[in-house]
Write a protein that holds these residues in place. Structure first.
Motif, PDB file in Angstrom:
ATOM      1  N   GLU A   1       0.834  -1.195   0.000  1.00 59.51           N
ATOM      2  CA  GLU A   1       0.000   0.000   0.000  1.00 59.51           C
ATOM      3  C   GLU A   1       0.876   1.255   0.000  1.00 59.51           C
ATOM      4  O   GLU A   1       1.992   1.250   0.539  1.00 59.51           O
ATOM      5  CB  GLU A   1      -0.900   0.058   1.241  1.00 59.51           C
ATOM      6  CG  GLU A   1      -1.818  -1.117   1.437  1.00 59.51           C
ATOM      7  CD  GLU A   1      -1.238  -2.147   2.368  1.00 59.51           C
ATOM      8  OE1 GLU A   1      -2.006  -2.911   2.984  1.00 59.51           O
ATOM      9  OE2 GLU A   1       0.010  -2.200   2.482  1.00 59.51           O
TER      10      GLU A   1
ATOM     11  N   SER B   1      -3.024   3.497  -2.980  1.00 58.05           N
ATOM     12  CA  SER B   1      -2.730   2.500  -4.002  1.00 58.05           C
ATOM     13  C   SER B   1      -2.385   1.175  -3.345  1.00 58.05           C
ATOM     14  O   SER B   1      -1.786   1.146  -2.268  1.00 58.05           O
ATOM     15  CB  SER B   1      -1.550   2.952  -4.868  1.00 58.05           C
ATOM     16  OG  SER B   1      -1.828   4.156  -5.534  1.00 58.05           O
ATOM     17  N   CYS B   2      -2.760   0.098  -4.018  1.00 58.49           N
ATOM     18  CA  CYS B   2      -2.443  -1.256  -3.560  1.00 58.49           C
ATOM     19  C   CYS B   2      -1.841  -1.977  -4.760  1.00 58.49           C
ATOM     20  O   CYS B   2      -2.567  -2.356  -5.685  1.00 58.49           O
ATOM     21  CB  CYS B   2      -3.696  -1.950  -3.069  1.00 58.49           C
ATOM     22  SG  CYS B   2      -3.489  -3.695  -2.661  1.00 58.49           S
ATOM     23  N   ALA B   3      -0.535  -2.139  -4.747  1.00 59.35           N
ATOM     24  CA  ALA B   3       0.173  -2.753  -5.876  1.00 59.35           C
ATOM     25  C   ALA B   3       0.515  -4.197  -5.541  1.00 59.35           C
ATOM     26  O   ALA B   3       1.024  -4.491  -4.459  1.00 59.35           O
ATOM     27  CB  ALA B   3       1.440  -1.967  -6.183  1.00 59.35           C
TER      28      ALA B   3
ATOM     29  N   SER C   1       2.482  -7.828  -6.438  1.00 61.28           N
ATOM     30  CA  SER C   1       3.630  -8.432  -7.114  1.00 61.28           C
ATOM     31  C   SER C   1       3.592  -9.929  -6.858  1.00 61.28           C
ATOM     32  O   SER C   1       3.093 -10.381  -5.835  1.00 61.28           O
ATOM     33  CB  SER C   1       4.942  -7.834  -6.616  1.00 61.28           C
ATOM     34  OG  SER C   1       5.114  -8.073  -5.232  1.00 61.28           O
TER      35      SER C   1
ATOM     36  N   ARG D   1      -9.661  -0.147 -10.227  1.00 57.85           N
ATOM     37  CA  ARG D   1      -8.481  -0.945 -10.497  1.00 57.85           C
ATOM     38  C   ARG D   1      -7.907  -0.580 -11.843  1.00 57.85           C
ATOM     39  O   ARG D   1      -8.635  -0.158 -12.747  1.00 57.85           O
ATOM     40  CB  ARG D   1      -8.796  -2.428 -10.417  1.00 57.85           C
ATOM     41  CG  ARG D   1      -9.740  -2.928 -11.484  1.00 57.85           C
ATOM     42  CD  ARG D   1     -10.242  -4.318 -11.133  1.00 57.85           C
ATOM     43  NE  ARG D   1      -9.122  -5.240 -10.981  1.00 57.85           N
ATOM     44  CZ  ARG D   1      -9.105  -6.214 -10.063  1.00 57.85           C
ATOM     45  NH1 ARG D   1     -10.108  -6.366  -9.230  1.00 57.85           N
ATOM     46  NH2 ARG D   1      -8.088  -7.033  -9.989  1.00 57.85           N
TER      47      ARG D   1
ATOM     48  N   LYS E   1      -1.526  -1.871 -14.576  1.00 57.44           N
ATOM     49  CA  LYS E   1      -0.566  -1.583 -13.522  1.00 57.44           C
ATOM     50  C   LYS E   1      -0.653  -2.588 -12.378  1.00 57.44           C
ATOM     51  O   LYS E   1       0.110  -2.497 -11.410  1.00 57.44           O
ATOM     52  CB  LYS E   1      -0.789  -0.170 -12.971  1.00 57.44           C
ATOM     53  CG  LYS E   1      -0.516   0.937 -13.980  1.00 57.44           C
ATOM     54  CD  LYS E   1      -0.720   2.311 -13.346  1.00 57.44           C
ATOM     55  CE  LYS E   1      -0.416   3.412 -14.349  1.00 57.44           C
ATOM     56  NZ  LYS E   1      -0.627   4.762 -13.782  1.00 57.44           N
ATOM     57  N   ASN E   2      -1.613  -3.528 -12.489  1.00 60.13           N
ATOM     58  CA  ASN E   2      -1.808  -4.527 -11.433  1.00 60.13           C
ATOM     59  C   ASN E   2      -1.986  -3.860 -10.074  1.00 60.13           C
ATOM     60  O   ASN E   2      -1.403  -4.265  -9.055  1.00 60.13           O
ATOM     61  CB  ASN E   2      -0.617  -5.510 -11.388  1.00 60.13           C
ATOM     62  CG  ASN E   2      -1.019  -6.899 -10.959  1.00 60.13           C
ATOM     63  OD1 ASN E   2      -2.147  -7.331 -11.197  1.00 60.13           O
ATOM     64  ND2 ASN E   2      -0.113  -7.612 -10.335  1.00 60.13           N
ATOM     65  N   THR E   3      -2.810  -2.820 -10.073  1.00 55.54           N
ATOM     66  CA  THR E   3      -2.968  -1.964  -8.900  1.00 55.54           C
ATOM     67  C   THR E   3      -4.447  -1.646  -8.676  1.00 55.54           C
ATOM     68  O   THR E   3      -5.198  -1.470  -9.645  1.00 55.54           O
ATOM     69  CB  THR E   3      -2.178  -0.660  -9.085  1.00 55.54           C
ATOM     70  OG1 THR E   3      -0.787  -0.965  -9.255  1.00 55.54           O
ATOM     71  CG2 THR E   3      -2.333   0.259  -7.871  1.00 55.54           C
TER      72      THR E   3
END
Length: 124
Positions: free
Chosen positions: A6, A21-23, A25, A72, A76-78
């Motif tokens: 976050e 933001s919540c990225a 991986s 979403r 950006k996978n976020t």
């Protein structure tokens, strides 16, 4: 390794805005439900919002409806949480978490991967 991170927290005056933001991986968010939660000092963790890719559904806690918006960006996978008209009672550590793709709940126990949290403080 599956990981959520976050960012975007900070100190804002009442009535201000922040975007969290919540990225992700290590995996794609395409087939998950992402929830935002918050925990204030001496209070239980509570659900704020979720977005489900399985159903396309979003939902919000009554306390934030009309002020917060979850969205979403697959490229950006976020996942984002736009927070407007912030109030002092919104002050908390905010967490994102992922769960199965068809979740329709903000119960924390239903989510199994958690980020480390970001502090949001609303104060003049």
């Amino acid at each position: 390794q599956l990981q959520l991170v976050e960012s975007g927290g900070g100190l804002v005056p009442p009535g201000g805005s922040l975007r969290l933001s919540c990225a992700a991986s290590g995996y794609t968010l395409d087939y998950t439900t992402i929830g935002w939660f918050r925990q204030a000092p001496c209070k239980a963790r509570e659900g704020v919002s979720y977005i489900s890719t399985g159903s396309g559904r979003t939902n919000y806690a009554d306390s934030v409806k009309g002020r917060f918006t979850i969205s979403r960006d697959n490229a950006k996978n976020t996942v984002f949480l736009q927070m407007n008209s912030l109030k002092p009672e919104d002050t908390a550590v905010y967490y994102c978490a992922s769960g199965p793709p068809y979740l329709a709940t903000m119960t924390p126990e239903s989510y199994n991967v958690w980020g480390q949290g970001t502090q949001v403080t609303v104060s003049s």
